[in-house]
Design a protein around this motif. Structure first.
Motif, PDB file in Angstrom:
ATOM      1  N   UNK A  35      -1.739   0.163  -0.419  1.00 39.74           N
ATOM      2  CA  UNK A  35      -2.807  -0.988  -0.790  1.00 39.74           C
ATOM      3  C   UNK A  35      -2.982  -1.139  -2.139  1.00 39.74           C
ATOM      4  N   UNK A  36      -2.959  -0.705  -3.367  1.00 36.97           N
ATOM      5  CA  UNK A  36      -3.739  -0.649  -5.181  1.00 36.97           C
ATOM      6  C   UNK A  36      -2.093  -1.595  -5.043  1.00 36.97           C
ATOM      7  N   UNK A  37      -0.726  -1.215  -5.099  1.00 43.36           N
ATOM      8  CA  UNK A  37      -0.460  -2.473  -5.063  1.00 43.36           C
ATOM      9  C   UNK A  37      -0.508  -3.844  -4.213  1.00 43.36           C
ATOM     10  N   UNK A  38      -0.809  -3.563  -3.606  1.00 42.41           N
ATOM     11  CA  UNK A  38      -1.551  -4.846  -2.879  1.00 42.41           C
ATOM     12  C   UNK A  38      -2.208  -6.000  -3.788  1.00 42.41           C
ATOM     13  N   UNK A  39      -3.489  -5.046  -3.996  1.00 39.74           N
ATOM     14  CA  UNK A  39      -4.785  -5.774  -4.566  1.00 39.74           C
ATOM     15  C   UNK A  39      -4.403  -6.370  -6.185  1.00 39.74           C
ATOM     16  N   UNK A  40      -3.123  -5.696  -6.529  1.00 38.65           N
ATOM     17  CA  UNK A  40      -2.780  -6.131  -7.481  1.00 38.65           C
ATOM     18  C   UNK A  40      -1.761  -7.490  -7.583  1.00 38.65           C
ATOM     19  N   UNK A  41      -1.854  -7.932  -6.011  1.00 37.98           N
ATOM     20  CA  UNK A  41      -0.684  -9.560  -5.906  1.00 37.98           C
ATOM     21  C   UNK A  41      -2.252 -10.138  -5.440  1.00 37.98           C
ATOM     22  N   UNK A  42      -3.275  -9.965  -4.710  1.00 41.24           N
ATOM     23  CA  UNK A  42      -4.147 -10.407  -4.295  1.00 41.24           C
ATOM     24  C   UNK A  42      -5.746  -9.506  -4.393  1.00 41.24           C
ATOM     25  N   UNK A  43      -5.816  -9.267  -5.664  1.00 38.71           N
ATOM     26  CA  UNK A  43      -7.204  -8.958  -6.616  1.00 38.71           C
ATOM     27  C   UNK A  43      -8.484  -8.940  -5.966  1.00 38.71           C
ATOM     28  N   UNK A  44      -8.858  -9.609  -4.916  1.00 39.60           N
ATOM     29  CA  UNK A  44     -10.112 -10.670  -4.521  1.00 39.60           C
ATOM     30  C   UNK A  44     -10.003 -10.515  -3.290  1.00 39.60           C
ATOM     31  N   UNK A  45      -9.271  -9.810  -2.253  1.00 42.36           N
ATOM     32  CA  UNK A  45      -8.884  -9.289  -0.581  1.00 42.36           C
ATOM     33  C   UNK A  45     -10.369  -8.468  -0.621  1.00 42.36           C
TER      34      UNK A  45
END
Length: 199
Positions: free
Chosen positions: A142-152
């Motif tokens: 999920x930390x990798x994911x918020x580096x791609x979509x930080x405002x989700x």
């Protein structure tokens, strides 16, 4: 688009297969499963080795709840094109629905190697680790994911929830606050923050 593609139906088999594949996909997007199935069948009959047609056929079967049969179509699509990302992703979903969690994880990790910045793939991997009750791995993805979509806000609240499960209240608070900042109407996030302040 439908009218334009229908003009190609009477052409040679490869063109017909491509047109039918696209028609099948358009009908699938419009939730017209019967038409989507008909055109997927036409595309496969015109070109048995068309991975997109096989994937579309798998999608129509998946939508009807036959995940085992859908997985067979996705596997056949991958035999014809091992880099067919739609088939890989959907095969991962089918395995997840069939509760073959380890196999689903393998398919999503293979897809991650091809599409390292795909938000959907990162989310599915994190979701699988959560199902496997491995919150630390889920947090990592999920930390990798918020580096791609930080405002989700959904991903941020999920991170807050996982940190809370791990007992790290300060990190949980941080991610719940971030989630609240982007979507202040999520009742679960508001309840958690309220309880945190009461504590």
């Amino acid at each position: 688009a439908l009218e334009a593609l229908k003009m190609f139906e009477k052409k040679d088999s490869r063109v017909k297969s491509a047109a039918a594949t696209n028609l099948s996909f358009l009908y699938y997007l419009g939730n017209e499963l019967a038409q989507a199935t008909n055109y997927a069948d036409l595309a496969i009959n015109s070109d048995r080795y068309n991975p997109a047609a096989l994937t579309n056929k798998g999608n129509t079967v998946f939508a009807n709840g036959d995940y085992e049969k859908a997985a067979e179509f996705y596997r056949e699509a991958l035999r014809n094109d091992s880099l067919c990302t739609e088939a890989l992703y959907n095969l991962g979903l089918a395995c997840k629905k069939l509760n073959r969690i380890d196999e689903a994880l393998d398919w999503f990790l293979k897809l991650h190697a091809i599409l390292p910045n795909s938000a959907q793939v990162l989310y599915q991997i994190a979701s699988i680790y959560e199902i496997m009750e491995d919150p630390s791995q889920a947090v990592e993805w999920l930390l990798q994911l918020i580096s791609v979509v930080p405002t989700d806000p959904h991903v941020l609240s999920k991170l807050g929830k996982l940190y809370d499960i791990e007992g790290d209240k300060s990190q949980a608070f941080h991610y719940y606050c971030e989630s609240y900042r982007y979507f202040p109407s999520n009742i679960e996030v508001i309840e958690w923050l309220g309880a945190y302040y009461i504590d």
